[in-house]
Enzyme design. Structure first.
Site, PDB file in Angstrom:
ATOM      1  N   CYS A 100      32.064  48.659  44.307  1.00  0.00           N
ATOM      2  CA  CYS A 100      33.453  48.992  43.605  1.00  0.00           C
ATOM      3  C   CYS A 100      33.222  48.809  42.158  1.00  0.00           C
ATOM      4  O   CYS A 100      34.174  49.407  41.273  1.00  0.00           O
ATOM      5  CB  CYS A 100      34.174  48.292  44.242  1.00  0.00           C
ATOM      6  SG  CYS A 100      34.107  46.563  43.908  1.00  0.00           S
ATOM      7  N   ASP A 138      30.011  43.898  46.755  1.00  0.00           N
ATOM      8  CA  ASP A 138      31.024  43.645  45.575  1.00  0.00           C
ATOM      9  C   ASP A 138      30.587  42.214  45.148  1.00  0.00           C
ATOM     10  O   ASP A 138      29.931  41.400  45.669  1.00  0.00           O
ATOM     11  CB  ASP A 138      32.411  43.603  46.235  1.00  0.00           C
ATOM     12  CG  ASP A 138      33.592  43.139  45.272  1.00  0.00           C
ATOM     13  OD1 ASP A 138      33.330  43.400  44.004  1.00  0.00           O
ATOM     14  OD2 ASP A 138      34.689  42.734  45.865  1.00  0.00           O
ATOM     15  N   ARG A 163      37.455  57.376  42.172  1.00  0.00           N
ATOM     16  CA  ARG A 163      38.892  56.575  42.086  1.00  0.00           C
ATOM     17  C   ARG A 163      39.859  57.444  41.520  1.00  0.00           C
ATOM     18  O   ARG A 163      41.060  57.774  42.031  1.00  0.00           O
ATOM     19  CB  ARG A 163      38.792  55.598  41.194  1.00  0.00           C
ATOM     20  CG  ARG A 163      37.852  54.326  41.524  1.00  0.00           C
ATOM     21  CD  ARG A 163      38.176  53.595  42.857  1.00  0.00           C
ATOM     22  NE  ARG A 163      39.473  53.106  42.633  1.00  0.00           N
ATOM     23  CZ  ARG A 163      39.997  51.977  42.137  1.00  0.00           C
ATOM     24  NH1 ARG A 163      38.950  51.215  41.620  1.00  0.00           N
ATOM     25  NH2 ARG A 163      41.309  51.724  42.011  1.00  0.00           N
ATOM     26  N   ARG A 189      48.858  45.284  40.337  1.00  0.00           N
ATOM     27  CA  ARG A 189      47.616  44.640  40.423  1.00  0.00           C
ATOM     28  C   ARG A 189      48.156  43.131  40.330  1.00  0.00           C
ATOM     29  O   ARG A 189      48.413  42.842  39.284  1.00  0.00           O
ATOM     30  CB  ARG A 189      46.404  45.165  39.649  1.00  0.00           C
ATOM     31  CG  ARG A 189      45.368  44.028  39.789  1.00  0.00           C
ATOM     32  CD  ARG A 189      44.124  44.601  39.188  1.00  0.00           C
ATOM     33  NE  ARG A 189      43.633  45.494  39.852  1.00  0.00           N
ATOM     34  CZ  ARG A 189      42.208  45.794  39.726  1.00  0.00           C
ATOM     35  NH1 ARG A 189      41.353  45.096  38.680  1.00  0.00           N
ATOM     36  NH2 ARG A 189      41.735  46.847  40.346  1.00  0.00           N
ATOM     37  N   GLN A 212      40.657  51.742  46.199  1.00  0.00           N
ATOM     38  CA  GLN A 212      39.239  51.720  46.201  1.00  0.00           C
ATOM     39  C   GLN A 212      38.668  52.357  47.677  1.00  0.00           C
ATOM     40  O   GLN A 212      37.842  53.148  47.290  1.00  0.00           O
ATOM     41  CB  GLN A 212      38.878  50.095  46.031  1.00  0.00           C
ATOM     42  CG  GLN A 212      37.374  49.801  45.984  1.00  0.00           C
ATOM     43  CD  GLN A 212      36.665  50.609  44.803  1.00  0.00           C
ATOM     44  OE1 GLN A 212      37.289  50.340  43.501  1.00  0.00           O
ATOM     45  NE2 GLN A 212      35.597  51.377  44.746  1.00  0.00           N
ATOM     46  N   HIS A 245      42.512  46.228  48.726  1.00  0.00           N
ATOM     47  CA  HIS A 245      42.173  47.015  47.602  1.00  0.00           C
ATOM     48  C   HIS A 245      42.218  48.505  48.079  1.00  0.00           C
ATOM     49  O   HIS A 245      41.119  49.185  48.384  1.00  0.00           O
ATOM     50  CB  HIS A 245      40.891  46.841  46.886  1.00  0.00           C
ATOM     51  CG  HIS A 245      40.559  47.349  45.502  1.00  0.00           C
ATOM     52  ND1 HIS A 245      41.802  48.241  44.951  1.00  0.00           N
ATOM     53  CD2 HIS A 245      39.811  47.393  44.608  1.00  0.00           C
ATOM     54  CE1 HIS A 245      41.353  48.450  43.666  1.00  0.00           C
ATOM     55  NE2 HIS A 245      40.276  47.938  43.492  1.00  0.00           N
TER      56      HIS A 245
HETATM   57  N1   CP Z   1      36.677  48.547  41.058  1.00  0.00           N
HETATM   58  C1   CP Z   1      37.836  48.359  40.434  1.00  0.00           C
HETATM   59  O1   CP Z   1      39.080  48.138  41.059  1.00  0.00           O
HETATM   60  O2   CP Z   1      37.829  48.045  39.291  1.00  0.00           O
HETATM   61  P1   CP Z   1      38.718  47.711  37.876  1.00  0.00           P
HETATM   62  O3   CP Z   1      38.765  46.155  38.297  1.00  0.00           O
HETATM   63  O4   CP Z   1      38.081  47.829  36.787  1.00  0.00           O
HETATM   64  O5   CP Z   1      39.742  48.406  38.084  1.00  0.00           O
HETATM   65  N1  NVA Z   2      36.792  41.678  44.838  1.00  0.00           N
HETATM   66  C1  NVA Z   2      36.854  41.953  43.251  1.00  0.00           C
HETATM   67  C2  NVA Z   2      37.272  43.291  43.051  1.00  0.00           C
HETATM   68  C3  NVA Z   2      37.108  43.886  41.757  1.00  0.00           C
HETATM   69  C4  NVA Z   2      37.423  45.278  41.748  1.00  0.00           C
HETATM   70  C5  NVA Z   2      38.091  41.226  42.704  1.00  0.00           C
HETATM   71  O1  NVA Z   2      39.032  41.057  43.454  1.00  0.00           O
HETATM   72  O2  NVA Z   2      37.886  40.538  41.554  1.00  0.00           O
END
Ligand code: CP
Ligand code: NVA
Length: 320
Positions: free
Chosen positions: A278, A238, A306, A116, A146, A143
């Site tokens: 999400c 989101d 997930r 990430r 997701q 993502h």
């Molecule tokens: N939806 C999602 O990716 O959540 P986190 O940021 O908690 O991993």
């Molecule tokens: N769009 C959001 C998703 C978090 C799971 C971000 O990137 O922060």
């Protein structure tokens, strides 16, 4: 009693994925995407058991995470493997060790990496240097893990996702991009509803539209909330300010006024429509408390999924 716990349970249609990376939703074919969702459903229902025989997943997370970190960790445990948290703050990654060196060293220790980070280019650099599968656990661009869970949730609600319409309301961000690409591969009509100036990346949109054309569905961008949600089978949103955009929060709250996923918009969707997010969510901004907790909400099933979707993905990438 014969144990079903064997990596041979990975279906033939997914065998070509063994050893691959998942950097983008579009790295999967339409057939592989559908097969991963089927495997996830089978794992969830206990119809399939897969044992990866002690394989190890490394997590390199440069941004915060609850769901992705925990669901990857539990998914590996359920597959008979384990996870190492390679938090950049406590490894040499955070002190600037080059990706080329880190990726090659870690490839000697672990069997896959879930990463990430901010830039898709950094993820691609890891994938270039690593000799093991690299999984996108969220970048600024996509993502994909997701999206697999999201379409599994839609398929559970309606029996099959193909031919349905999913409307995503809000920022044309990483989550929107993977929803567009993955939805197109699954034959879902994807509408992105967003204010002008917050549309998805034009290249991702074009790619998603090409994939959609091959599946007989559509991917479109609309700038009016009611038109975007009308008749849809799923309404999704989101955060308006993603990780790394904290300084734009106030400006974005002004730009997204009128785009809250609320009961008024749900009333315009299909009567069976489900509500997705999400998470994490900000009640009163991108989603109302009523929409979040209402009878149409499948948000916590989606979060659970997930785990199942990533278990299927890990099984496919690490099989053999
Ligand atoms: N939806 C999602 O990716 O959540 P986190 O940021 O908690 O991993
Ligand atoms: N769009 C959001 C998703 C978090 C799971 C971000 O990137 O922060």
């Amino acid at each position: 009693m014969v144990s079903a716990a064997t990596s041979n349970a990975v279906p033939q249609s997914l065998r070509a994925l063994a050893g691959s990376d998942l950097l983008s939703s579009a790295d999967l074919s339409a057939e592989q995407t559908a097969a991963l969702l089927q495997l996830a459903a089978d794992l969830k229902a206990g119809r399939t058991l897969i044992d990866l025989g002690g394989k190890v997943l490394g997590l390199i997370f440069s941004k915060a995470s609850t769901r992705t970190r925990v669901s990857f960790t539990v998914a590996m445990a359920r597959l008979g493997g384990q996870t190492i948290d390679l938090n950049p703050q406590v490894s040499q990654v955070g002190r600037g060790e080059p990706v080329a060196d880190t990726a090659r060293v870690l490839s000697r220790y672990v069997d896959a990496l879930a990463i990430r980070t901010f830039g898709q280019d950094e993820l691609a650099e890891y994938a270039h240097w690593a000799s093991i599968p690299v999984i996108n656990a969220l970048t600024d661009l996509e993502h994909p893990c997701q999206a697999l869970a999201d379409y599994l949730t839609l398929a559970e609600a309606f029996g099959d996702a193909r031919g349905l319409t999913l409307t995503y309301l809000g920022d044309g961000n990483n989550v929107a991009h993977s929803l567009m690409l993955c939805g197109a591969l699954l034959g879902v009509n994807v509408r992105i509803g967003c204010p002008a100036g917050y549309a998805p990346d034009p290249q991702v949109l074009e790619h998603a539209q090409q994939l959609a054309a091959a599946q007989g569905c559509t991917v479109s961008v609309l700038h009016e909330p009611l038109a975007a949600v009308r008749g849809a089978h799923a309404l999704y949103t989101d955060v308006w300010a993603s990780m790394g955009q904290e300084q734009e929060k106030a400006e974005r709250e002004r730009a997204f006024a009128g785009w809250c996923l609320n009961e008024e918009l749900i009333a315009e969707a299909d009567s069976r429509a489900i509500v997705l997010h999400c998470l994490p969510a900000y009640r009163g901004l991108e989603i109302s408390a009523g929409a979040m907790e209402g009878s149409a909400s499948r948000i916590f099933d989606q979060a659970e999924n997930r785990l199942h979707a990533q278990q299927a993905l890990l099984a496919a990438l690490l099989a053999g």
